[in-house]
Design a protein around this motif. Sequence first.
Motif, mmCIF file in Angstrom:
data_model
loop_
_atom_site.group_PDB
_atom_site.id
_atom_site.type_symbol
_atom_site.label_atom_id
_atom_site.label_comp_id
_atom_site.label_asym_id
_atom_site.label_seq_id
_atom_site.Cartn_x
_atom_site.Cartn_y
_atom_site.Cartn_z
ATOM 1 N N ASN A 35 2.935 4.577 6.439
ATOM 2 C CA ASN A 35 1.733 5.058 5.724
ATOM 3 C C ASN A 35 0.467 4.867 6.549
ATOM 4 O O ASN A 35 -0.568 4.461 6.028
ATOM 5 N N PHE A 36 0.580 5.156 7.831
ATOM 6 C CA PHE A 36 -0.600 5.054 8.704
ATOM 7 C C PHE A 36 -1.662 6.070 8.287
ATOM 8 O O PHE A 36 -1.340 7.209 7.936
ATOM 9 N N GLY A 37 -2.924 5.659 8.335
ATOM 10 C CA GLY A 37 -4.023 6.564 8.016
ATOM 11 C C GLY A 37 -4.863 6.850 9.244
ATOM 12 O O GLY A 37 -4.871 7.955 9.790
ATOM 13 N N ILE A 38 -5.547 5.816 9.752
ATOM 14 C CA ILE A 38 -6.390 5.976 10.926
ATOM 15 C C ILE A 38 -6.712 4.580 11.464
ATOM 16 O O ILE A 38 -6.547 3.590 10.737
ATOM 17 N N GLN A 39 -7.102 4.494 12.727
ATOM 18 C CA GLN A 39 -7.429 3.198 13.339
ATOM 19 C C GLN A 39 -8.854 3.275 13.881
ATOM 20 O O GLN A 39 -9.196 4.210 14.624
ATOM 21 N N GLU A 40 -9.660 2.299 13.494
ATOM 22 C CA GLU A 40 -11.013 2.221 14.069
ATOM 23 C C GLU A 40 -10.900 1.800 15.522
ATOM 24 O O GLU A 40 -10.124 0.904 15.866
ATOM 25 N N TYR A 41 -11.663 2.436 16.398
ATOM 26 C CA TYR A 41 -11.598 2.093 17.818
ATOM 27 C C TYR A 41 -13.008 2.038 18.391
ATOM 28 O O TYR A 41 -13.558 3.049 18.830
ATOM 29 N N MET A 42 -13.619 0.866 18.296
ATOM 30 C CA MET A 42 -14.910 0.650 18.916
ATOM 31 C C MET A 42 -14.608 0.070 20.289
ATOM 32 O O MET A 42 -14.026 -1.017 20.386
ATOM 33 N N ARG A 43 -14.943 0.815 21.327
ATOM 34 C CA ARG A 43 -14.562 0.394 22.669
ATOM 35 C C ARG A 43 -15.205 -0.946 23.037
ATOM 36 O O ARG A 43 -16.297 -1.275 22.583
ATOM 37 N N ALA A 56 0.841 -1.208 0.000
ATOM 38 C CA ALA A 56 0.000 0.000 0.000
ATOM 39 C C ALA A 56 0.872 1.254 0.000
ATOM 40 O O ALA A 56 0.604 2.217 -0.742
ATOM 41 N N ALA A 57 1.942 1.243 0.785
ATOM 42 C CA ALA A 57 2.807 2.436 0.892
ATOM 43 C C ALA A 57 3.412 2.798 -0.466
ATOM 44 O O ALA A 57 3.575 3.971 -0.791
ATOM 45 N N LEU A 58 3.683 1.798 -1.300
ATOM 46 C CA LEU A 58 4.275 2.062 -2.621
ATOM 47 C C LEU A 58 3.265 2.706 -3.577
ATOM 48 O O LEU A 58 3.650 3.230 -4.619
ATOM 49 N N HIS A 59 1.952 2.645 -3.208
ATOM 50 C CA HIS A 59 0.910 3.111 -4.139
ATOM 51 C C HIS A 59 0.016 4.176 -3.518
ATOM 52 O O HIS A 59 -1.183 4.259 -3.820
ATOM 53 N N HIS A 60 0.558 4.975 -2.614
ATOM 54 C CA HIS A 60 -0.164 6.106 -2.002
ATOM 55 C C HIS A 60 -1.401 5.677 -1.225
ATOM 56 O O HIS A 60 -2.331 6.462 -1.054
ATOM 57 N N VAL A 61 -1.454 4.417 -0.812
ATOM 58 C CA VAL A 61 -2.604 3.936 -0.035
ATOM 59 C C VAL A 61 -2.202 3.886 1.436
ATOM 60 O O VAL A 61 -1.125 3.392 1.783
ATOM 61 N N ARG A 62 -3.081 4.444 2.284
ATOM 62 C CA ARG A 62 -2.779 4.467 3.718
ATOM 63 C C ARG A 62 -3.566 3.397 4.472
ATOM 64 O O ARG A 62 -4.547 2.842 3.950
ATOM 65 N N THR A 63 -3.137 3.144 5.698
ATOM 66 C CA THR A 63 -3.791 2.097 6.502
ATOM 67 C C THR A 63 -5.026 2.684 7.189
ATOM 68 O O THR A 63 -5.095 3.879 7.491
ATOM 69 N N GLY A 64 -5.978 1.821 7.452
ATOM 70 C CA GLY A 64 -7.201 2.234 8.166
ATOM 71 C C GLY A 64 -7.846 1.025 8.803
ATOM 72 O O GLY A 64 -9.004 0.721 8.548
ATOM 73 N N SER A 65 -7.075 0.306 9.630
ATOM 74 C CA SER A 65 -7.507 -1.021 10.086
ATOM 75 C C SER A 65 -8.834 -1.028 10.821
ATOM 76 O O SER A 65 -9.128 -0.151 11.643
ATOM 77 N N HIS A 66 -9.571 -2.068 10.539
ATOM 78 C CA HIS A 66 -10.819 -2.417 11.222
ATOM 79 C C HIS A 66 -10.536 -2.556 12.717
ATOM 80 O O HIS A 66 -9.468 -3.029 13.110
ATOM 81 N N GLY A 67 -11.497 -2.125 13.531
ATOM 82 C CA GLY A 67 -11.302 -2.201 14.988
ATOM 83 C C GLY A 67 -12.622 -2.281 15.708
ATOM 84 O O GLY A 67 -12.861 -1.555 16.668
ATOM 85 N N ALA A 68 -13.504 -3.186 15.254
ATOM 86 C CA ALA A 68 -14.832 -3.327 15.868
ATOM 87 C C ALA A 68 -14.742 -4.147 17.149
ATOM 88 O O ALA A 68 -13.717 -4.768 17.444
ATOM 89 N N THR A 69 -15.836 -4.197 17.901
ATOM 90 C CA THR A 69 -15.818 -4.900 19.192
ATOM 91 C C THR A 69 -15.584 -6.399 19.030
ATOM 92 O O THR A 69 -15.202 -7.073 19.973
ATOM 93 N N ASP A 70 -15.835 -6.939 17.810
ATOM 94 C CA ASP A 70 -15.619 -8.375 17.640
ATOM 95 C C ASP A 70 -14.169 -8.706 17.321
ATOM 96 O O ASP A 70 -13.844 -9.877 17.062
ATOM 97 N N LEU A 71 -13.303 -7.704 17.361
ATOM 98 C CA LEU A 71 -11.867 -7.925 17.326
ATOM 99 C C LEU A 71 -11.410 -7.682 18.771
ATOM 100 O O LEU A 71 -11.676 -6.611 19.319
#
Length: 402
Positions: free
Chosen positions: A334-342, A302-317
């Motif tokens: 190339n971090f983008g954002i992290q989902e954080y469902m408490r 992803a970093a080689l192609h201008h794509v950033r990370t945005g990992s899933h982070g729902a309660t079932d993880l």
Amino acid sequence: MRIIDAKVIVTCPGRNFVTLKITTDEGVTGLGDATLNGRELAVVSYLRDHVCPLLIGRDPARIEDIWQYLYRGAYWRRGPVTMTAIAAVDTALWDIKGKYAGMPVYQLLGGRSRDGVTVYGHANGESIPEVLDEVARYVELGYKAVRVQAGVPGLASTYGVSADKMFYEPADARRPTENTWSTPQYLRMVPELFAAVRERFGPDLHVLHDVHHRLTPIEAARLGASLEEYHPFWLEDPVPAELQEGFRLIRQQTTTPIAVGEVFNSIWDCQRLITEQLIDYIRTTVVHAGGITHLRRIFDLAALHHVRTGSHGATDLSPVCMSAALHVDLAVPNFGIQEYMRHSTLTDEVFPHGYRFEDGYLHPSEEPGLGVEIDEELAGRYPYDPAYLPVNRLTDGSMHNW
Ligand code: CS2
Ligand code: MG
């Protein structure tokens, strides 16, 4: 150094979690999340019956070799069950390696690339005013990014809207509940939702939305174009992503950023999406995409192609996955954002961890390894309780995507 035990712990502190615990001959333990929402027992069997016996006696330091052994050795490669099982082993071995090295895992991944991990929360409500009040709660808590999901007028229920606030548990019944869907109603609602959010909270708040696989590419193109004036941070899962080249159609029509990948389990699921820059964020996770080892390969492509990370982070993880995700998030360029469902308080008690939320950021534990444990005695009090994700039908009864 040898693996002497590998056991699978199933617990249900309000929702089901599957955890792999590996122990070495020197008494060092590592944890891996192996939770696959609605199909948990398939992974339990894959691990207990086909993987754990093959780990005994192996050198836990040989993370890459064990990954390749489990991936190539399965013959039947890839798929959510196989890759979640491999992910759990991989994550536990990185936990062990960090403990042997006396360092938090992010240090083994190249060290800190940022001060903290920007996260987004989930604001949802039956009506737009209700969603706005939820967004206000997240802004008050210090979040810089909020996902917004609202009820669709005329529909009894829809994805992402629940009685729960601060977290959202979609696996709500022992047999899949049946939701009803109307794309025309939905396409009318979303621009109104975004207009109301921008009106009340201004231009700076990052606003995200999850379409949850429900549109066709041309419908997604129409939605993306209708939201451009409200500059969404991303539109997530606009269409089912088996046909990766189908995203070209969306790309031709709109500049609204696209995020995809929480259901992907290998680099091959997203290779074209990334190399053709058909998406802006890749949402693959430690627990479902082969662990830290494979996730880094996806994120490097992803970093080689201008794509950033945005990992899933729902309660079932589980908190084990969240702990591991934060070490990766802190280190990747190339971090983008992290989902954080408490998670619920009880879940946090079953999985004591060192990550902490502060002013819109999550910070991983500085303990050696991943910085998360499992209270096996407490976990044992909550046996598996079958629960399935809903299914979705159109108003004429046709099966659709949930
Ligand atoms: C959603 C999830 O968090 C998200 O983006 O897509 O809530 C998803 O529905 C669940 O993780 C499925 O188990
Ligand atoms: Mg999603």
